[in-house]
Design an enzyme around this catalytic site. Structure first.
Site, mmCIF file in Angstrom:
data_model
loop_
_atom_site.group_PDB
_atom_site.id
_atom_site.type_symbol
_atom_site.label_atom_id
_atom_site.label_comp_id
_atom_site.label_asym_id
_atom_site.label_seq_id
_atom_site.Cartn_x
_atom_site.Cartn_y
_atom_site.Cartn_z
ATOM 1 N N ASP A 30 0.791 -0.680 0.416
ATOM 2 C CA ASP A 30 -0.059 -0.406 -0.143
ATOM 3 C C ASP A 30 0.751 1.523 -0.224
ATOM 4 O O ASP A 30 1.821 1.219 0.711
ATOM 5 C CB ASP A 30 -0.843 -0.237 0.913
ATOM 6 C CG ASP A 30 -1.987 1.367 0.844
ATOM 7 O OD1 ASP A 30 -3.527 0.785 0.959
ATOM 8 O OD2 ASP A 30 -1.950 2.633 0.632
ATOM 9 N N ASN A 87 -12.849 -2.678 3.237
ATOM 10 C CA ASN A 87 -14.092 -1.760 3.054
ATOM 11 C C ASN A 87 -15.270 -1.848 1.847
ATOM 12 O O ASN A 87 -14.510 -2.107 0.582
ATOM 13 C CB ASN A 87 -13.079 -0.563 2.800
ATOM 14 C CG ASN A 87 -12.402 -0.857 4.468
ATOM 15 O OD1 ASN A 87 -12.386 -1.370 5.047
ATOM 16 N ND2 ASN A 87 -11.286 0.066 4.069
ATOM 17 N N GLY A 93 -16.023 3.315 4.374
ATOM 18 C CA GLY A 93 -14.987 3.831 4.136
ATOM 19 C C GLY A 93 -14.097 3.347 2.722
ATOM 20 O O GLY A 93 -12.543 3.383 2.619
ATOM 21 N N GLN A 94 -14.393 2.633 1.927
ATOM 22 C CA GLN A 94 -13.849 2.576 0.428
ATOM 23 C C GLN A 94 -13.663 3.601 -0.392
ATOM 24 O O GLN A 94 -14.500 4.362 -0.248
ATOM 25 C CB GLN A 94 -14.928 1.375 -0.104
ATOM 26 C CG GLN A 94 -14.099 0.991 -1.308
ATOM 27 C CD GLN A 94 -15.378 -0.333 -2.353
ATOM 28 O OE1 GLN A 94 -16.127 -0.485 -1.909
ATOM 29 N NE2 GLN A 94 -14.334 -0.854 -3.299
ATOM 30 N N HIS A 100 -10.850 -5.328 -3.251
ATOM 31 C CA HIS A 100 -9.267 -6.016 -2.584
ATOM 32 C C HIS A 100 -9.481 -5.960 -0.938
ATOM 33 O O HIS A 100 -10.538 -5.339 -0.404
ATOM 34 C CB HIS A 100 -8.729 -4.188 -2.512
ATOM 35 C CG HIS A 100 -8.783 -2.204 -2.779
ATOM 36 N ND1 HIS A 100 -9.526 -2.287 -2.868
ATOM 37 C CD2 HIS A 100 -8.407 -2.058 -1.315
ATOM 38 C CE1 HIS A 100 -10.002 -1.247 -1.841
ATOM 39 N NE2 HIS A 100 -9.595 -1.249 -1.438
ATOM 40 N N HIS A 102 -7.132 -5.429 2.731
ATOM 41 C CA HIS A 102 -5.825 -5.144 2.979
ATOM 42 C C HIS A 102 -5.744 -5.763 3.607
ATOM 43 O O HIS A 102 -6.049 -6.577 4.658
ATOM 44 C CB HIS A 102 -6.398 -3.867 4.028
ATOM 45 C CG HIS A 102 -6.868 -2.464 3.446
ATOM 46 N ND1 HIS A 102 -6.238 -1.313 3.131
ATOM 47 C CD2 HIS A 102 -7.966 -2.437 3.206
ATOM 48 C CE1 HIS A 102 -7.239 -0.696 2.573
ATOM 49 N NE2 HIS A 102 -8.412 -0.765 2.687
HETATM 50 P P1 5GP Z 1 -9.522 1.606 0.841
HETATM 51 O O1 5GP Z 1 -9.955 3.015 1.279
HETATM 52 O O2 5GP Z 1 -10.428 1.115 -0.554
HETATM 53 O O3 5GP Z 1 -10.730 0.834 0.938
HETATM 54 O O4 5GP Z 1 -8.452 1.335 -0.076
HETATM 55 C C1 5GP Z 1 -7.741 1.532 -1.289
HETATM 56 C C2 5GP Z 1 -6.023 1.869 -0.513
HETATM 57 O O5 5GP Z 1 -5.253 2.087 -1.580
HETATM 58 C C3 5GP Z 1 -5.787 3.248 0.410
HETATM 59 O O6 5GP Z 1 -4.739 2.378 1.296
HETATM 60 C C4 5GP Z 1 -4.681 3.761 -0.675
HETATM 61 O O7 5GP Z 1 -3.313 3.897 0.503
HETATM 62 C C5 5GP Z 1 -4.222 2.551 -1.651
HETATM 63 N N1 5GP Z 1 -3.844 2.926 -2.617
HETATM 64 C C6 5GP Z 1 -4.476 4.350 -3.645
HETATM 65 N N2 5GP Z 1 -3.922 4.781 -4.959
HETATM 66 C C7 5GP Z 1 -2.997 3.774 -5.099
HETATM 67 C C8 5GP Z 1 -1.492 3.676 -5.728
HETATM 68 O O8 5GP Z 1 -1.784 3.869 -6.389
HETATM 69 N N3 5GP Z 1 -0.929 2.719 -5.687
HETATM 70 C C9 5GP Z 1 -0.748 1.820 -4.189
HETATM 71 N N4 5GP Z 1 0.513 1.254 -4.054
HETATM 72 N N5 5GP Z 1 -2.309 2.193 -3.498
HETATM 73 C C10 5GP Z 1 -2.798 3.173 -3.114
#
Ligand code: 5GP
Ligand code: ZN
Length: 114
Positions: A30, A87, A93-94, A100, A102
């Site tokens: 991440d 999420n 919190g998505q 995906h 975590h």
């Molecule tokens: P969500 O908030 O949808 O559960 O998780 C999205 C995750 O994607 C976040 O933890 C954010 O840091 C990660 N993320 C967003 N853009 C990028 C990217 O371009 N590269 C990487 N490696 N992680 C990303």
């Protein structure tokens, strides 16, 4: 290709640091880690979220679980433990609309999450 950041990462059009990959999933670090080890496990198929999965996705979803187990061994946290979180939607919190998970490890996780 859809205008989706994770589809672009899976396709290699946006760089990422790989951790694990097979036919169904791609896992990478991440960008903004919230734990000492913070890996994203993304499905290679573009699925919006857990709210839109279908019975035909069961193989992919099962492979995510096995990928998490393999990543835990790769990172040496299979004995100490980890947390796997997906999420879903705005209250969940998505922020990226591509399914995906975590993979969080390297510290004791709190419960309940914020
Ligand atoms: P969500 O908030 O949808 O559960 O998780 C999205 C995750 O994607 C976040 O933890 C954010 O840091 C990660 N993320 C967003 N853009 C990028 C990217 O371009 N590269 C990487 N490696 N992680 C990303
Ligand atoms: Zn996508």
């Amino acid at each position: 290709m859809e205008n989706c950041i994770f589809c672009k990462i899976v396709g290699g059009h946006i760089p990422s640091t790989p951790v694990f990959e097979n036919e169904w999933v791609y896992a990478f670090n991440d960008l903004s880690p919230v734990a000492p080890q913070h890996i994203l496990i993304v499905t290679k198929k573009h699925i919006k979220s857990l709210a839109t999965i279908e019975p035909s996705d069961l193989e992919t979803l099962g492979q995510v679980q096995l990928a998490a187990q393999k990543i835990a061994v790769l990172l040496g946290v299979d004995a100490s433990g980890f947390r796997l979180v997906s999420n879903c939607g705005s209250d969940g919190g998505q922020t990226v609309d591509h399914l995906h998970y975590h993979f969080l490890a390297g510290r004791e996780m709190k419960w309940p999450p914020g």
